[in-house]
Design a protein around this motif. Structure first.
Motif, short mmCIF file in Angstrom:
data_model
loop_
_atom_site.label_atom_id
_atom_site.label_comp_id
_atom_site.label_asym_id
_atom_site.label_seq_id
_atom_site.Cartn_x
_atom_site.Cartn_y
_atom_site.Cartn_z
N UNK A 178 8.92 -3.84 -3.03
CA UNK A 178 9.41 -2.49 -2.74
C UNK A 178 8.80 -1.49 -3.72
N UNK A 179 8.63 -0.27 -3.26
CA UNK A 179 8.07 0.80 -4.09
C UNK A 179 9.08 1.22 -5.14
N UNK A 180 8.63 1.32 -6.40
CA UNK A 180 9.50 1.81 -7.47
C UNK A 180 8.78 2.82 -8.36
N UNK A 181 7.67 3.35 -7.86
CA UNK A 181 6.88 4.30 -8.63
C UNK A 181 7.20 5.74 -8.31
N UNK A 182 6.45 6.64 -8.94
CA UNK A 182 6.56 8.08 -8.72
C UNK A 182 5.17 8.66 -8.95
N UNK A 183 4.47 8.92 -7.86
CA UNK A 183 3.08 9.38 -7.92
C UNK A 183 2.92 10.59 -8.83
N UNK A 184 3.79 11.56 -8.71
CA UNK A 184 3.65 12.81 -9.47
C UNK A 184 3.87 12.61 -10.97
N UNK A 185 4.44 11.48 -11.36
CA UNK A 185 4.62 11.14 -12.78
C UNK A 185 3.60 10.11 -13.24
N UNK A 186 2.63 9.77 -12.38
CA UNK A 186 1.59 8.81 -12.75
C UNK A 186 2.10 7.38 -12.77
N UNK A 187 3.06 7.07 -11.93
CA UNK A 187 3.66 5.74 -11.89
C UNK A 187 3.41 5.10 -10.52
N UNK A 188 2.68 4.00 -10.50
CA UNK A 188 2.34 3.30 -9.25
C UNK A 188 2.99 1.92 -9.21
N UNK A 189 4.17 1.80 -9.77
CA UNK A 189 4.85 0.51 -9.91
C UNK A 189 5.49 0.04 -8.61
N UNK A 205 0.85 -1.19 0.00
CA UNK A 205 0.00 0.00 0.00
C UNK A 205 0.89 1.24 0.00
N UNK A 206 0.44 2.25 -0.72
CA UNK A 206 1.14 3.54 -0.75
C UNK A 206 0.12 4.64 -0.53
N UNK A 207 0.37 5.49 0.45
CA UNK A 207 -0.41 6.71 0.64
C UNK A 207 0.47 7.66 1.44
N UNK A 208 0.96 8.68 0.77
CA UNK A 208 1.94 9.63 1.28
C UNK A 208 3.33 9.00 1.40
N UNK A 209 3.40 7.74 1.70
CA UNK A 209 4.67 7.00 1.73
C UNK A 209 4.36 5.52 1.52
N UNK A 210 5.42 4.76 1.31
CA UNK A 210 5.27 3.32 1.02
C UNK A 210 5.04 2.54 2.31
N UNK A 211 4.14 1.56 2.22
CA UNK A 211 3.88 0.64 3.32
C UNK A 211 4.10 -0.78 2.80
N UNK A 212 5.37 -1.21 2.75
CA UNK A 212 5.65 -2.56 2.26
C UNK A 212 5.15 -3.60 3.28
N UNK A 213 4.99 -4.84 2.85
CA UNK A 213 4.49 -5.86 3.76
C UNK A 213 5.47 -6.13 4.91
N UNK A 214 4.93 -6.26 6.10
CA UNK A 214 5.75 -6.54 7.28
C UNK A 214 5.71 -8.01 7.67
N UNK A 215 4.75 -8.74 7.11
CA UNK A 215 4.64 -10.18 7.35
C UNK A 215 4.29 -10.87 6.03
N UNK A 216 4.33 -12.17 6.01
CA UNK A 216 3.93 -12.92 4.83
C UNK A 216 5.07 -13.14 3.85
N UNK A 217 4.75 -13.81 2.76
CA UNK A 217 5.79 -14.22 1.82
C UNK A 217 6.39 -13.07 1.01
N UNK A 218 5.75 -11.88 1.02
CA UNK A 218 6.29 -10.75 0.27
C UNK A 218 7.14 -9.82 1.13
#
Length: 169
Positions: free
Chosen positions: A96-107, A78-91
């Protein structure tokens, strides 16, 4: 006939009054399929366009994963104002966040992909009031090694759907 128009015109006029808003949504572009070699990194690219101005404070991104053969998925990023990567589970430690909101990239990037990462990844972006729209889906296939034939098949699908720079291993 004239009586019908007498009632129809006021009803149609009500639809164009100020206060009636046209619902607009997000436009998402993703690859339909990706192939990655076990142990490598793969970028799950999700490009979006909104009918409203972008803002780091307002835009939110959710990524979910549905394993092969399963009907339900799980939220993995999840991303909202900053990245929230998974803290548990297989991921955990893989997404990891590799996008740029201001450029329309949510990768996001999946690092050190494993065979258990085979499945469907869904990207959803919201930029209020743009909260409706399609969810971008990517089918990821993790393989032992990429073959020339599979490379041609995947890049052919990307070219046909006009997604640029979508196939990155």
């Amino acid at each position: 006939m004239s009586r019908v128009w007498m009632y129809l015109f006021p009803a149609l006029g009500a639809l164009v009054l100020p206060g009636v808003h046209h619902v607009e949504g997000m436009e998402l572009l993703t690859s339909s399929e990706l192939e990655a070699v076990n142990g490598t990194d793969v970028r799950l690219k999700c490009i979006f366009k909104s009918t409203h101005p972008l803002s780091e404070e307002k835009v939110s991104v959710s990524w979910s994963f549905r394993p092969l053969g399963k009907m339900t998925g799980e939220l993995i990023f999840h991303y909202q104002k900053s990245a929230f990567p998974p803290e548990i589970g297989m991921f955990k430690g893989h997404a990891v966040w590799s996008g740029d909101i201001m450029k329309g990239d949510a990768s996001i990037t999946l690092q050190n992909v494993q065979f258990r990462f085979n499945g469907t990844y869904s990207c959803q972006v919201k930029n209020p009031p743009d909260i409706q729209g399609f969810i971008g889906e990517i089918s990821l296939r993790v393989v032992e090694k990429v073959t020339t034939q599979s490379m041609k098949a995947v890049t052919g699908k990307i070219n046909k759907t006009r997604y640029q720079d979508s196939f990155i291993l």
